[in-house]
Design an enzyme around this catalytic site. Structure first.
Site, PDB file in Angstrom:
ATOM      1  N   HIS A 157      40.746  74.553  -4.308  1.00 40.31           N
ATOM      2  CA  HIS A 157      39.490  75.573  -3.718  1.00 40.31           C
ATOM      3  C   HIS A 157      39.584  76.633  -5.460  1.00 40.31           C
ATOM      4  O   HIS A 157      39.963  77.069  -5.939  1.00 40.31           O
ATOM      5  CB  HIS A 157      40.778  77.129  -2.931  1.00 40.31           C
ATOM      6  CG  HIS A 157      40.117  76.181  -1.221  1.00 40.31           C
ATOM      7  ND1 HIS A 157      41.631  76.269  -0.528  1.00 40.31           N
ATOM      8  CD2 HIS A 157      39.225  75.558  -1.117  1.00 40.31           C
ATOM      9  CE1 HIS A 157      40.967  76.023   0.438  1.00 40.31           C
ATOM     10  NE2 HIS A 157      39.241  75.579   0.322  1.00 40.31           N
ATOM     11  N   CYS A 181      45.626  83.006  -0.805  1.00 38.74           N
ATOM     12  CA  CYS A 181      45.421  82.020   0.810  1.00 38.74           C
ATOM     13  C   CYS A 181      45.532  83.037   1.783  1.00 38.74           C
ATOM     14  O   CYS A 181      45.319  82.725   2.851  1.00 38.74           O
ATOM     15  CB  CYS A 181      45.846  80.770   0.434  1.00 38.74           C
ATOM     16  SG  CYS A 181      45.772  79.610  -1.052  1.00 38.74           S
TER      17      CYS A 181
END
Length: 711
Positions: free
Chosen positions: A169, A265
């Protein structure tokens, strides 16, 4: 924005665990995370966050353990959210719960097409000054999602390609900071993305982290004004951040690192404002291509899709028609997307080499630009390859003449009609119309049936396109001898490119025999091979070494200059033969049997011989003239001359490169022609084996004569 107005969304780790493996961090950690320790670490992060912002909570749900990573819920800008479309089915169950929360809290929710992955603020990060959106792709989010982000959020999107699977990511390796600073790990991105970052962020504001900090998820941080909340940072990194005015708050999140996430996150900022420099802009470009052939069993479709991905783009297969019979061809229509025009042009150039073409209805004419200066092409000119090429003119395909590598395509109108031809840059003239870009261009690739591709008996296949090892030399020589006999007997053309190693390894007598027996129709080389051949013919030495005994001759180092002087006195090699001075050797046979030769000079040449062309451009033109119409080119230990010839030879000409140096044969084999093969061996041995094998063959022509005589 005041602390009271900054809001984040978090999800308690009630059901958190590493239940599956969807990224490298999870490997080896399935069910090895401590629930109690995870709750404790999450609570500490939660309290740190509450000191600097308002934290909202979404209810955790059984069966979706990664819901704790709320950054992946979606991308929020002001009162609009683009909901995530998770790549892995393991996380797709989170989508309805996050959608429900956003709708209940008054957000306008946008949902992407079902099969278009995009993983929210994990892969899309706002510049902290609100000027643009950084969007990642490569592992979890597709490039095709970025135009939707630009449209729905009315903001410029800058696409960054992720290259390291550990940083799957964008937020694992990239963290925009307040006041235009950037914390990031450059090796996680490709070169194009790094250039884009450097163009947008001044050097003094780029804070690059080293790998130890990167793997501790230092970039997976939450930035609130001048505060940066993260799992862990090295003393050096903390010092660098503090020097530019940031305060670091470390809170251990090791249990969540086991699933591939940390502070960023675990949080989603739901109050994001924007002051964009550019509205609704995405630099990405999409084009549709068609492929036809034996796409599956030849691996063509896989190579095409790999080229797109490796080149920095993404793809969508729009249509695929599979041939019903083994001899039938298949066809595919593919949508290709790239982050910029430049990247798209590079990808398309490679796809064209595979035979890809734009749908006819999309392109009627190739873009053309006028040459404004002799010898200089327009900036975006199409660079030709060895493959037969066609260009689109007046909605018709026109075959390009004089096909060769590294040229430009000039289109002109003649009394006979439209003509397209390859021209070298130096041959371009002011006013020429040159093809630019890659629209409306296709290469014509031979489509073979399965039977032909798998045949290995009478069909000459050159053992595929590759480099043959020493233990395969005799087998390859048999195939080459068979083909040489066919070429000679049907009146074809074989061209030899030879270096002086042919003489040093004792190959002169064998090459002379090939010329004498009609197997060679042109010979290309440099000054050296002719000098050493003539030295051997006149004095029995090569570079002063007795070729019979293999020992140096006293004063032999002068022999090559004496040989040059002798030919210069005669006026040329042909005149030396006529005068009876030169009575044997390779070039003697060329003169006696009317085999044309061309010698290209270089800065290191002694003499040179009168026949050596010291004008490089004239030598190139002479080489190109002699290889026209060649059926086979045999390259014998002459790296530079062989590479030069390879570059000016179109596909369809069989090429054999023989050299003791694997790098040379690999270079020639890598040109991409399926008709080429490289053989790593001593060139003298190769020629000896070739002559022996030719002596064993009976050609179809001879066989017919024998049959006729018997009858």
């Amino acid at each position: 924005m005041s602390t009271a107005s900054i809001r984040f969304l978090m999800c308690p780790p009630t059901y958190y665990d590493v239940d599956y493996v969807i990224n490298p961090w999870m490997e080896g950690n399935v069910h090895k995370s401590s629930r109690d320790r995870a709750v404790e670490q999450w609570q500490k992060l939660f309290h740190v966050m509450k000191e600097h912002a308002v934290v909202d909570l979404v209810e955790p749900q059984l069966g979706v353990p990664d819901m704790v990573f709320t950054a992946n819920a979606g991308l929020v800008l002001e009162n609009t959210v683009v909901l995530s479309r998770f790549y892995h089915k393991e996380r797709q169950g989170e989508e309805p719960f996050f959608q429900q929360w956003f709708e209940q809290n008054g957000f306008t929710v946008h949902t992407l097409p079902k099969d278009l992955p995009f993983e929210g603020a994990g892969d899309a990060l706002l510049d902290r000054e609100g000027r643009w959106l950084w969007a990642g792709y490569g592992f979890r989010s597709e490039l095709d999602s970025h135009p939707y982000l630009a449209k729905w959020l009315d903001i410029e999107v800058l696409s960054l390609r992720l290259m390291d699977e550990r940083f799957y990511h964008l937020d694992t390796c990239f963290c925009p900071l307040a006041n235009g600073y950037l914390l990031y790990y450059p090796p996680a991105f490709d070169s194009y993305s790094n250039r884009l970052i450097e163009m947008r962020v001044p050097e003094h504001k780029r804070i690059a982290v080293d790998e130890p900090d990167a793997v501790n998820f230092a970039c997976n941080a939450v930035n609130i004004d001048r505060v940066i909340i993260m799992n862990k940072a090295s003393d050096d990194l903390k010092q660098r951040l503090e020097q530019v005015g940031f305060r670091i708050v470390e809170t251990p999140l090791t249990e969540f690192l086991k699933a591939g996430g940390a502070a960023k996150c675990l949080t989603l900022r739901v109050t994001e404002s924007v002051q964009p420099l550019h509205h609704a802009a995405a630099t990405i470009e999409s084009r549709t291509i068609q492929l036809q052939g034996h796409l599956l069993d030849s691996g063509l479709i896989s190579r095409a899709l790999d080229l797109v991905s490796e080149g920095g783009g993404s793809f969508q297969v729009l249509n695929f028609h599979l041939g019903e019979q083994k001899q039938s061809t298949s066809s595919a229509e593919i949508r290709v997307t790239a982050p910029s025009h430049d990247v798209m042009e590079k990808i398309m150039s490679q796809l064209i080499d595979l035979g890809a073409v734009a749908p006819p209805q999309e392109v009627c004419d190739n873009p053309l630009e006028i040459v404004t200066q002799d010898g200089v092409a327009p900036d975006d000119f199409y660079v030709t390859t060895i493959y037969p090429t066609e260009v689109r003119v007046n909605c018709e395909w026109v075959r390009v003449q004089n096909q060769r590598m590294d040229g430009a395509i000039v289109v002109s109108q003649t009394p006979e009609g439209v003509v397209a031809e390859c021209k070298l840059l130096r041959d371009l003239r002011k006013g020429d119309r040159v093809v630019v870009g890659v629209e409306g261009i296709r290469t014509v690739r031979k489509t073979e049936s399965r039977e032909v591709r798998t045949a290995n008996d009478k069909e000459f296949s050159f053992m595929g396109s590759g480099v043959s090892s020493e233990r395969r030399v005799e087998l390859v020589v048999e195939q080459i001898a068979w083909e040489l006999r066919q070429i000679r007997d049907r009146g074809g053309k074989m061209v030899v490119v030879a270096g002086p190693v042919v003489i040093h390894t004792g190959g002169a007598e064998h090459l002379s025999r090939l010329i004498r027996e009609g197997y060679v129709q042109a010979l290309l080389g440099g000054n050296a091979i002719a000098v050493h051949d003539i030295e051997q013919a006149l004095m029995g030495t090569s570079l002063g070494v007795d070729m019979q005994r293999g020992v140096s001759v006293r004063g032999g180092h002068r022999h090559h200059l004496k040989a040059i002087n002798t030919i210069r006195r005669c006026g040329s090699i042909a005149k030396a033969v006529e005068q009876g001075v030169l009575t044997s050797g390779i070039f003697y046979e060329c003169v006696k049997h009317n085999v044309p030769f061309s010698l290209a000079g270089s800065i290191r040449d002694d003499g040179p011989l009168p026949d050596t062309q010291m004008d490089l451009l004239a030598a190139q033109a002479d080489y190109a003239r002699l290889i026209q119409g060649a059926d086979m080119i045999l390259m014998l230990s002459s790296m530079l001359h062989s590479i030069g010839v390879g570059n000016m030879t179109p596909a369809g000409v069989k090429m054999v490169c023989v050299d003791i140096n694997p790098a040379v044969v690999t270079k020639l084999s890598d040109r991409g022609s399926v008709e080429s093969v490289g053989i790593v061996t001593d060139v003298g041995l190769f020629l000896s084996l070739l002559v022996q094998q030719l002596g064993k063959l009976t050609s179809p022509y001879q066989l017919a004569q024998i049959v006729q005589t018997v009858q």
